[in-house]
Design an enzyme around this catalytic site. Structure first.
Site, PDB file in Angstrom:
ATOM      1  N   GLU A 151      37.880  30.838  33.203  1.00 60.91           N
ATOM      2  CA  GLU A 151      37.314  30.537  31.887  1.00 60.91           C
ATOM      3  C   GLU A 151      38.268  30.881  30.734  1.00 60.91           C
ATOM      4  O   GLU A 151      38.365  30.140  29.765  1.00 60.91           O
ATOM      5  CB  GLU A 151      36.007  31.333  31.721  1.00 60.91           C
ATOM      6  N   ASP A 152      38.958  31.991  30.839  1.00 61.51           N
ATOM      7  CA  ASP A 152      39.704  32.508  29.686  1.00 61.51           C
ATOM      8  C   ASP A 152      41.224  32.427  29.790  1.00 61.51           C
ATOM      9  O   ASP A 152      41.925  32.761  28.840  1.00 61.51           O
ATOM     10  CB  ASP A 152      39.357  33.994  29.450  1.00 61.51           C
TER      11      ASP A 152
ATOM     12  N   ASP B 262      28.276  41.578  34.972  1.00 61.10           N
ATOM     13  CA  ASP B 262      28.886  41.108  33.723  1.00 61.10           C
ATOM     14  C   ASP B 262      27.967  41.421  32.530  1.00 61.10           C
ATOM     15  O   ASP B 262      28.416  41.907  31.491  1.00 61.10           O
ATOM     16  CB  ASP B 262      29.115  39.598  33.848  1.00 61.10           C
TER      17      ASP B 262
ATOM     18  N   HIS C  20      36.687  37.369  37.612  1.00 66.28           N
ATOM     19  CA  HIS C  20      35.592  36.458  37.253  1.00 66.28           C
ATOM     20  C   HIS C  20      35.779  35.690  35.949  1.00 66.28           C
ATOM     21  O   HIS C  20      35.169  34.651  35.756  1.00 66.28           O
ATOM     22  CB  HIS C  20      34.237  37.202  37.255  1.00 66.28           C
ATOM     23  N   ASP C  21      36.643  36.190  35.060  1.00 66.06           N
ATOM     24  CA  ASP C  21      36.869  35.465  33.802  1.00 66.06           C
ATOM     25  C   ASP C  21      38.212  34.735  33.767  1.00 66.06           C
ATOM     26  O   ASP C  21      38.576  34.182  32.725  1.00 66.06           O
ATOM     27  CB  ASP C  21      36.779  36.438  32.612  1.00 66.06           C
TER      28      ASP C  21
ATOM     29  N   HIS D  47      36.830  45.676  30.778  1.00 73.65           N
ATOM     30  CA  HIS D  47      35.620  44.940  31.173  1.00 73.65           C
ATOM     31  C   HIS D  47      35.706  44.528  32.648  1.00 73.65           C
ATOM     32  O   HIS D  47      34.748  44.678  33.406  1.00 73.65           O
ATOM     33  CB  HIS D  47      35.467  43.715  30.268  1.00 73.65           C
TER      34      HIS D  47
HETATM   35 ZN    ZN Z   1      32.982  38.866  32.034  1.00 68.82          ZN
END
Ligand code: ZN
Length: 179
Positions: free
Chosen positions: A65-66, A122, A61-62, A35
């Protein structure tokens, strides 16, 4: 400041490490890194390689968040702009999902130009991953629900990169064809 090639290479490596072992939602449980590679490559293509920080932010980009990556770490390792682009694409995970989704729709028009491009890329990637050749009714509902929401988020982001806007429209069209 790292050279453009090093910036992107370091970003890809950090993203691979931090998302190690994670799978993405949708088609065949692909590794999460697929991804990130797709989003970064969409951004590189959309801008014809003119913005290394944007492509690096696509890889990353994640991460806030993750994973346990922080904005400060990204600013230190990469640049303030990379860190701020990623922070702009980070949901507040303490909120319930419905509220996070609503917030994305409302906040989209106020994002920076680069963050808007990341958000569109995204949504293109996530829509594509949800298109299955023989979807179950649950997968079909998930896809319908996702494209309905993603279209609203992208409505607040589009208008600065015709190629990316078109890619998103194509993804929605492909999704609707299997619904
Ligand atoms: Zn993403």
């Amino acid at each position: 400041m790292l050279s453009p090639i090093r910036l992107i290479s370091e970003a890809a490596e950090l993203a691979a490490r931090r998302h190690n072992g994670m799978a993405r939602k949708g088609r065949g449980n692909e590794p999460y890194i697929n991804h990130l590679a797709e989003v970064a490559n969409l951004l590189a293509t959309a801008t014809d390689g003119a913005d290394a920080e944007l492509v690096a932010a696509g890889w990353l980009h994640d991460t806030i968040e993750d994973t346990d990556t922080t904005r400060e770490e990204l600013a230190r390792r990469f640049s303030e702009r990379v860190a701020s682009l990623v922070a702009e694409c980070t949901d507040d995970m303490s909120l319930p999902k419905a509220m996070r989704r609503q917030k994305q729709i409302e906040d989209a028009p106020h994002k920076s130009p680069g963050a808007k491009l990341i958000k569109i890329a995204d949504k293109i990637s996530n829509t594509g991953a949800r298109i299955q050749t023989d979807p179950t009714s649950e997968e079909r509902d998930d896809l319908a629900d996702y494209i309905d929401w993603a279209t609203q988020v992208v409505a607040g982001c589009r208008g600065s990169n015709a190629w990316l806007d078109e890619k998103f429209d194509d993804a929605v069209k492909a999704a609707k064809a299997v619904l």
